[in-house]
Design a protein around this motif. Structure first.
Motif, PDB file in Angstrom:
ATOM      1  N   LEU A  14       0.870  -1.076  -0.045  1.00 15.57           N
ATOM      2  CA  LEU A  14       0.038  -0.040   0.015  1.00 15.57           C
ATOM      3  C   LEU A  14       0.929   1.214  -0.046  1.00 15.57           C
ATOM      4  CD1 LEU A  14      -2.716  -1.187   2.762  1.00 15.57           C
ATOM      5  CD2 LEU A  14      -2.756  -1.162  -0.015  1.00 15.57           C
ATOM      6  N   THR A  15       2.229   1.228   0.082  1.00 21.99           N
ATOM      7  CA  THR A  15       2.893   2.235   0.162  1.00 21.99           C
ATOM      8  C   THR A  15       3.497   2.653  -1.385  1.00 21.99           C
ATOM      9  OG1 THR A  15       3.857   1.792   2.539  1.00 21.99           O
ATOM     10  CG2 THR A  15       5.163   3.225   0.989  1.00 21.99           C
ATOM     11  N   LYS A  16       3.417   4.078  -1.692  1.00 25.01           N
ATOM     12  CA  LYS A  16       4.006   4.578  -2.953  1.00 25.01           C
ATOM     13  C   LYS A  16       4.851   5.502  -2.665  1.00 25.01           C
ATOM     14  CE  LYS A  16       2.828   5.924  -7.184  1.00 25.01           C
ATOM     15  NZ  LYS A  16       1.776   6.087  -8.534  1.00 25.01           N
ATOM     16  N   VAL A  17       5.920   5.818  -3.002  1.00 26.19           N
ATOM     17  CA  VAL A  17       6.877   7.061  -3.072  1.00 26.19           C
ATOM     18  C   VAL A  17       6.822   7.561  -4.167  1.00 26.19           C
ATOM     19  CG1 VAL A  17       9.269   7.615  -2.683  1.00 26.19           C
ATOM     20  CG2 VAL A  17       8.357   5.499  -1.262  1.00 26.19           C
ATOM     21  N   THR A  18       6.676   9.117  -4.038  1.00 25.21           N
ATOM     22  CA  THR A  18       6.698   9.742  -5.443  1.00 25.21           C
ATOM     23  C   THR A  18       7.244  11.171  -5.049  1.00 25.21           C
ATOM     24  OG1 THR A  18       5.565  10.640  -7.602  1.00 25.21           O
ATOM     25  CG2 THR A  18       4.204  10.508  -5.334  1.00 25.21           C
ATOM     26  N   THR A  19       7.792  11.900  -5.977  1.00 23.66           N
ATOM     27  CA  THR A  19       8.224  13.223  -6.060  1.00 23.66           C
ATOM     28  C   THR A  19       7.261  14.010  -7.045  1.00 23.66           C
ATOM     29  OG1 THR A  19      10.167  13.041  -7.413  1.00 23.66           O
ATOM     30  CG2 THR A  19      10.525  12.765  -4.898  1.00 23.66           C
ATOM     31  N   ASP A  20       6.579  13.485  -7.848  1.00 26.72           N
ATOM     32  CA  ASP A  20       5.751  13.881  -8.934  1.00 26.72           C
ATOM     33  C   ASP A  20       4.825  14.879  -8.284  1.00 26.72           C
ATOM     34  OD1 ASP A  20       3.741  14.574 -10.716  1.00 26.72           O
ATOM     35  OD2 ASP A  20       4.385  12.993 -12.111  1.00 26.72           O
ATOM     36  N   HIS A  21       5.062  16.263  -8.318  1.00 34.88           N
ATOM     37  CA  HIS A  21       4.197  17.286  -7.738  1.00 34.88           C
ATOM     38  C   HIS A  21       2.605  17.194  -8.247  1.00 34.88           C
ATOM     39  CE1 HIS A  21       8.108  19.535  -6.931  1.00 34.88           C
ATOM     40  NE2 HIS A  21       8.029  18.662  -6.173  1.00 34.88           N
ATOM     41  N   ASP A  22       2.473  16.789  -9.374  1.00 34.49           N
ATOM     42  CA  ASP A  22       1.181  16.805 -10.003  1.00 34.49           C
ATOM     43  C   ASP A  22       0.308  15.538  -9.398  1.00 34.49           C
ATOM     44  OD1 ASP A  22       1.361  18.939 -11.461  1.00 34.49           O
ATOM     45  OD2 ASP A  22       2.153  17.896 -13.149  1.00 34.49           O
ATOM     46  N   GLU A  23       1.091  14.395  -9.167  1.00 34.43           N
ATOM     47  CA  GLU A  23       0.301  13.275  -8.612  1.00 34.43           C
ATOM     48  C   GLU A  23       0.115  13.435  -7.054  1.00 34.43           C
ATOM     49  OE1 GLU A  23       1.306   8.433  -7.918  1.00 34.43           O
ATOM     50  OE2 GLU A  23       2.683   9.608  -9.223  1.00 34.43           O
ATOM     51  N   ILE A  24       1.099  14.121  -6.468  1.00 37.97           N
ATOM     52  CA  ILE A  24       0.788  14.551  -4.926  1.00 37.97           C
ATOM     53  C   ILE A  24      -0.295  15.417  -4.897  1.00 37.97           C
ATOM     54  CG2 ILE A  24       1.779  15.834  -2.836  1.00 37.97           C
ATOM     55  CD1 ILE A  24       4.587  14.713  -4.020  1.00 37.97           C
ATOM     56  N   ARG A  25      -0.389  16.396  -5.746  1.00 39.02           N
ATOM     57  CA  ARG A  25      -1.689  17.400  -5.744  1.00 39.02           C
ATOM     58  C   ARG A  25      -2.952  16.434  -5.921  1.00 39.02           C
ATOM     59  NH1 ARG A  25      -2.192  23.108  -9.025  1.00 39.02           N
ATOM     60  NH2 ARG A  25      -4.276  23.552  -8.251  1.00 39.02           N
ATOM     61  N   ARG A  26      -3.127  15.751  -6.887  1.00 33.82           N
ATOM     62  CA  ARG A  26      -4.138  14.895  -7.364  1.00 33.82           C
ATOM     63  C   ARG A  26      -4.409  14.298  -5.922  1.00 33.82           C
ATOM     64  NH1 ARG A  26      -1.669  14.389 -12.136  1.00 33.82           N
ATOM     65  NH2 ARG A  26      -0.888  12.485 -11.595  1.00 33.82           N
ATOM     66  N   TRP A  27      -3.530  13.601  -5.376  1.00 35.92           N
ATOM     67  CA  TRP A  27      -3.960  12.585  -4.314  1.00 35.92           C
ATOM     68  C   TRP A  27      -4.384  13.387  -3.064  1.00 35.92           C
ATOM     69  CZ3 TRP A  27      -2.536  12.296   0.928  1.00 35.92           C
ATOM     70  CH2 TRP A  27      -2.869  11.016   1.442  1.00 35.92           C
ATOM     71  N   VAL A  28      -3.705  14.545  -2.869  1.00 41.00           N
ATOM     72  CA  VAL A  28      -4.235  15.557  -1.500  1.00 41.00           C
ATOM     73  C   VAL A  28      -5.634  16.187  -1.968  1.00 41.00           C
ATOM     74  CG1 VAL A  28      -3.670  17.957  -0.557  1.00 41.00           C
ATOM     75  CG2 VAL A  28      -1.848  16.116  -0.796  1.00 41.00           C
ATOM     76  N   GLU A  29      -6.046  16.557  -3.184  1.00 43.21           N
ATOM     77  CA  GLU A  29      -7.355  17.282  -3.533  1.00 43.21           C
ATOM     78  C   GLU A  29      -8.125  16.065  -3.428  1.00 43.21           C
ATOM     79  OE1 GLU A  29      -6.340  19.416  -7.113  1.00 43.21           O
ATOM     80  OE2 GLU A  29      -5.744  21.150  -6.039  1.00 43.21           O
ATOM     81  N   ALA A  30      -7.889  15.134  -3.623  1.00 44.82           N
ATOM     82  CA  ALA A  30      -8.847  13.897  -3.877  1.00 44.82           C
ATOM     83  C   ALA A  30      -9.367  13.657  -2.396  1.00 44.82           C
ATOM     84  CB  ALA A  30      -8.375  12.745  -4.589  1.00 44.82           C
ATOM     85  N   ARG A  31      -8.722  13.809  -1.541  1.00 48.18           N
ATOM     86  CA  ARG A  31      -9.050  13.794  -0.034  1.00 48.18           C
ATOM     87  C   ARG A  31      -9.220  14.938   0.905  1.00 48.18           C
ATOM     88  NH1 ARG A  31      -6.123  10.588  -2.578  1.00 48.18           N
ATOM     89  NH2 ARG A  31      -6.171   7.953  -1.912  1.00 48.18           N
TER      90      ARG A  31
END
Length: 66
Positions: free
Chosen positions: A4-21
């Motif tokens: 269940l763990t994922k590491v990323t530095t992709d700012h767009d992906e982080i933004r989508r994850w944060v906004e979806a929650r």
């Protein structure tokens, strides 16, 4: 790491994850100098309203400070 763990530095992906929650970029009030240094960065997930110790900032500012 678990499955269940994922590491990323992709700012767009982080933004989508944060906004979806329901999260928004923020900084801890009273940290940084406000111009060149935003201070301590956080993501506010305002379930019961915004955290009074945090000040919202733009995604552009968040990415600039990372």
């Amino acid at each position: 790491m678990s499955d269940l763990t994922k590491v990323t530095t992709d700012h767009d992906e982080i933004r989508r994850w944060v906004e979806a929650r329901g999260g928004v970029p923020a900084r801890v009030k009273g940290t940084g100098d406000g111009s060149d240094d935003a201070g301590l960065l956080r993501i506010d997930f305002p379930v019961d309203g915004p955290d009074p110790s945090l000040e919202p900032i733009s995604w552009d500012r968040m990415v600039q400070e990372i």
